[in-house]
Design an enzyme around this catalytic site. Structure first.
Site, mmCIF file in Angstrom:
data_model
loop_
_atom_site.group_PDB
_atom_site.id
_atom_site.type_symbol
_atom_site.label_atom_id
_atom_site.label_comp_id
_atom_site.label_asym_id
_atom_site.label_seq_id
_atom_site.Cartn_x
_atom_site.Cartn_y
_atom_site.Cartn_z
ATOM 1 N N LYS A 119 0.961 -1.297 -0.070
ATOM 2 C CA LYS A 119 0.049 -0.092 -0.071
ATOM 3 C C LYS A 119 0.798 1.315 0.068
ATOM 4 O O LYS A 119 2.107 1.038 0.611
ATOM 5 C CB LYS A 119 -0.899 -0.037 1.340
ATOM 6 C CG LYS A 119 -1.830 0.927 1.703
ATOM 7 C CD LYS A 119 -2.426 0.892 2.880
ATOM 8 C CE LYS A 119 -3.005 2.126 3.288
ATOM 9 N NZ LYS A 119 -2.182 2.898 4.202
ATOM 10 N N HIS A 135 -2.879 -4.768 5.089
ATOM 11 C CA HIS A 135 -2.471 -5.543 6.286
ATOM 12 C C HIS A 135 -3.502 -5.749 7.237
ATOM 13 O O HIS A 135 -3.414 -6.640 8.074
ATOM 14 C CB HIS A 135 -1.048 -4.781 6.888
ATOM 15 C CG HIS A 135 -1.687 -3.692 7.727
ATOM 16 N ND1 HIS A 135 -1.627 -2.608 7.301
ATOM 17 C CD2 HIS A 135 -1.660 -3.566 9.168
ATOM 18 C CE1 HIS A 135 -1.955 -1.681 8.378
ATOM 19 N NE2 HIS A 135 -2.086 -2.370 9.282
ATOM 20 N N LYS A 166 -4.894 -9.265 10.053
ATOM 21 C CA LYS A 166 -5.476 -9.523 11.549
ATOM 22 C C LYS A 166 -6.489 -10.699 11.938
ATOM 23 O O LYS A 166 -7.518 -10.726 11.150
ATOM 24 C CB LYS A 166 -5.884 -8.027 11.932
ATOM 25 C CG LYS A 166 -5.072 -7.002 11.835
ATOM 26 C CD LYS A 166 -5.775 -5.440 12.377
ATOM 27 C CE LYS A 166 -4.967 -4.496 11.698
ATOM 28 N NZ LYS A 166 -3.766 -4.091 12.553
ATOM 29 N N GLU A 192 -6.832 6.173 16.273
ATOM 30 C CA GLU A 192 -5.287 5.973 16.487
ATOM 31 C C GLU A 192 -4.966 7.078 17.521
ATOM 32 O O GLU A 192 -5.524 8.107 17.385
ATOM 33 C CB GLU A 192 -4.546 5.981 15.249
ATOM 34 C CG GLU A 192 -4.770 5.031 14.364
ATOM 35 C CD GLU A 192 -3.886 5.051 13.125
ATOM 36 O OE1 GLU A 192 -3.026 4.443 13.289
ATOM 37 O OE2 GLU A 192 -4.150 5.763 12.250
ATOM 38 N N ASP A 201 -5.555 7.252 3.108
ATOM 39 C CA ASP A 201 -4.635 6.395 3.923
ATOM 40 C C ASP A 201 -5.439 5.162 4.355
ATOM 41 O O ASP A 201 -4.931 4.086 4.545
ATOM 42 C CB ASP A 201 -4.232 7.287 4.979
ATOM 43 C CG ASP A 201 -2.890 6.554 5.684
ATOM 44 O OD1 ASP A 201 -2.308 5.706 4.980
ATOM 45 O OD2 ASP A 201 -2.900 6.766 6.722
ATOM 46 N N HIS A 254 -8.078 -0.174 4.470
ATOM 47 C CA HIS A 254 -8.753 -0.707 5.753
ATOM 48 C C HIS A 254 -10.127 -0.774 6.065
ATOM 49 O O HIS A 254 -10.524 -1.951 6.423
ATOM 50 C CB HIS A 254 -7.842 -0.340 6.796
ATOM 51 C CG HIS A 254 -6.216 -0.165 6.488
ATOM 52 N ND1 HIS A 254 -5.640 -1.020 5.564
ATOM 53 C CD2 HIS A 254 -5.156 0.720 6.648
ATOM 54 C CE1 HIS A 254 -4.281 -0.754 5.572
ATOM 55 N NE2 HIS A 254 -4.422 0.234 6.204
ATOM 56 N N LYS A 266 -6.303 10.347 13.581
ATOM 57 C CA LYS A 266 -5.135 10.378 14.264
ATOM 58 C C LYS A 266 -5.333 11.176 15.538
ATOM 59 O O LYS A 266 -6.268 11.903 15.446
ATOM 60 C CB LYS A 266 -4.066 10.742 13.259
ATOM 61 C CG LYS A 266 -3.679 9.896 11.978
ATOM 62 C CD LYS A 266 -2.354 9.366 11.991
ATOM 63 C CE LYS A 266 -2.119 8.632 10.566
ATOM 64 N NZ LYS A 266 -1.724 7.125 11.080
HETATM 65 C C1 BG6 Z 1 -1.407 2.244 7.591
HETATM 66 C C2 BG6 Z 1 -1.563 3.690 7.416
HETATM 67 O O1 BG6 Z 1 -1.832 1.501 6.280
HETATM 68 O O2 BG6 Z 1 -2.085 1.833 8.511
HETATM 69 C C3 BG6 Z 1 -1.205 4.257 8.674
HETATM 70 O O3 BG6 Z 1 -0.924 4.157 6.406
HETATM 71 C C4 BG6 Z 1 -1.923 3.776 9.948
HETATM 72 O O4 BG6 Z 1 -1.320 5.712 8.828
HETATM 73 C C5 BG6 Z 1 -1.850 1.998 9.935
HETATM 74 O O5 BG6 Z 1 -1.513 4.119 11.219
HETATM 75 C C6 BG6 Z 1 -2.975 1.639 10.862
HETATM 76 O O6 BG6 Z 1 -2.655 0.232 11.056
HETATM 77 P P1 BG6 Z 1 -3.088 -0.421 12.393
HETATM 78 O O7 BG6 Z 1 -2.626 -1.713 12.097
HETATM 79 O O8 BG6 Z 1 -2.266 0.078 13.545
HETATM 80 O O9 BG6 Z 1 -4.429 -0.240 12.647
#
Ligand code: BG6
Length: 505
Positions: free
Chosen positions: A160, A190, A194, A228, A247, A252, A352
């Protein structure tokens, strides 16, 4: 009973492009270490770092070992703990190739490193800056490295971000598909690595119970949250031209939405699963520009506090423009135009520097049709909800009403809960273990097909277009739960967000 150990993955040469970057040391190497610890890697696996930095095998091993030790000493190892013998076993598989990604010589050197006598298998993992994705793919093709006619498999993993909008994602797909087949492409998200995300499908489709109420007759709306506490950290330059929507949402958050909303696949096979996901994301209603503005809220964090710690505002972060209008928070309302979900809004939010880290999905059910216990303090029956907790705590909870013991009828909310840690031995993992293992074994179920990616971008395109023309970016103080306008988005529909961090242990 011990679960069956999965078979060892086939031998292969795994090339890591962008070997000196963060992704390789922070996530890929710990994941490979964990796979090796669990006996899932073949003895003949070779892992070759590829990057322009002049280095060699020893330098590469030392660089990775230093990081693994640091992580271990900080108590932050992704595996149990760094075991020297196990590390030594993995280190034996490591090698390094210095090379410019644009130079054909690099690819000639890589060709020599593939073990053609034993297996001829190779994976090219593009952990580089995105501008190199088409360049590297093209050169791999020109060098004949993607040719499978001699029998070995040739696969390419693409990280990504996959494009920055629909047009660029389509162009990247077209470029990849010119030099290889779809079955050779492993587009990573990713979130699909999970456990809790994979479990959504298992819960839905291996329990007869859920399907009976998983539709617009019983479900009022769905909330999907990825909150986050971190800010943009060292990624200001990337983030300022990206923003929270690009992002997190087409990738996601839409993965989570697809897991909740897709129809049962005809088989648990890569294409059947990916077709259902493509269909449901393809059914997200394309808002008109006016409706896109009405159904979205953008926010940007200003200076604030986390406990006693003072936090800078987004515009004070390194490599961020002092007058940046980039959103660090987004809340959206989307509708899925199909039989199952007609009339059920999906509210998505991500940000964030929020008060807590909390990724969860809440399925909010319609209330009971009739207030049976009028004499109780609860005049209107409260709706039930199912909370699927993705991280940091992992589990599920059903909120229901129960009678408080005593002579009077007092109705109260209680929860039926399942926490992963109570049932399973959860070895800490990076989430990349499953994805790397699946790529080695040739299972594309957890990877995005071209249409999955394009449908995600197509669904967010109306918001990108509407925002390019106007709309406000609301401020929220760092360490809090986003702008008030996001609450208003739900209040307009007489609904409210579930409080964040309810399931924190
Ligand atoms: C990434 C983003 O793909 O995913 C980040 O670029 C983000 O900005 C992250 O913090 C979040 O992943 P996770 O697994 O911590 O929820």
């Amino acid at each position: 009973m011990n679960p069956r150990k999965p078979p060892t993955a086939p031998p292969c040469t795994l090339f890591l492009f962008g070997a000196s970057g963060d992704l390789v040391k922070r996530l890929l190497m710990p994941a490979l270490y964990n796979l090796s610890r669990d006996g899932l890697l073949d003895r003949n696996l070779r892992i070759v770092g590829v990057d322009h930095n002049a280095s060699d095998r020893e330098g590469f091993v030392e660089h990775l070992y230093g990081f693994m030790r640091e992580r271990d000493q900080a108590g932050d190892c992704a595996g149990k703990c760094l075991d020297e013998k196990r590390w030594a076993r993995l280190a034996k598989c490591l090698d390094y190739q210095t090379g410019d990604f644009l130079d054909p010589e690099t690819y000639a050197a890589l060709a020599k490193r593939i073990d053609a006598t034993r297996h001829g298998n190779a994976i090219f993992y593009l952990a580089t800056a995105p501008r190199f994705f088409p360049e590297v793919a093209q050169r791999l093709g020109q060098a004949g490295l993607l040719d499978e006619s001699a029998g070995g498999f040739r696969r390419v993993v693409v990280e990504k971000p996959f494009g920055t909008d629909l047009a660029s994602a389509e162009a990247l797909n077209a470029c990849l598909l010119k030099v290889m087949g779809e079955r050779q492409i492993y587009r990573i998200d990713h979130y699909l690595g999970k456990e809790t995300v994979q479990n959504i499908l298992v819960s839905r489709f291996s329990n007869g119970l859920f399907e009976s109420f998983w539709n617009n007759h019983y479900i009022d709306h769905v909330q999907i949250t990825a909150a986050e506490t971190v800010g943009v950290e060292t990624r200001g330059a990337f983030y300022d031209s990206t923003g929270a929507l690009r992002d997190m949402v087409p990738n996601h958050l839409f993965q989570l939405l697809a897991m909740v909303a897709m129809e049962p696949p005809a088989a648990f096979a890569a294409d059947a699963v990916r077709s259902e996901k493509a269909k449901v994301i393809g059914a997200v209603r394309p808002w008109s520009p006016t409706m896109a503005l009405k159904n979205s809220v953008r926010g940007q964090y200003s200076a604030g506090k986390q406990g006693r710690k003072r936090l800078p505002g987004y515009r004070q972060e390194p490599n961020v423009a002092a007058d940046s209008q980039t959103e660090t928070y987004v809340a959206l309302k989307v509708m899925i135009d199909n039989w199952r979900w007609a009339g059920v809004p999906f509210y998505l939010r991500t940000g964030k520097r929020m008060s807590v880290r909390d990724t969860e999905i809440v399925i909010c059910f319609k209330p009971a049709p009739y207030a049976q216990f009028r004499q109780s303090a609860l005049e209107r029956p409260k709706p039930n909800f199912l909370r699927i907790q993705i991280q940091p705590d992992e589990g599920m909870a059903f909120a229901i009403q129960a009678k408080r013991p005593g002579p009077e009828v007092v109705v109260e909310n209680v929860e039926l809960g399942f926490a992963y840690k109570d049932y399973f031995n959860m070895t800490p993992a990076t989430g990349y273990e499953t994805l790397i293992y699946d790529c080695l074994t040739g299972d594309q179920t957890l990877f995005q097909r071209a249409d999955n990616i394009e449908n995600g971008w197509r669904a967010v395109q109306p918001f990108l277009q509407a925002w390019a023309k106007g709309g406000e970016v609301h401020e929220y103080p760092a360490g809090q739960d986003g702008p008030k306008a996001a609450d208003d988005l739900l209040a307009k529909d007489k609904r409210e967000w579930q409080p964040l961090g309810r399931n924190r242990s």
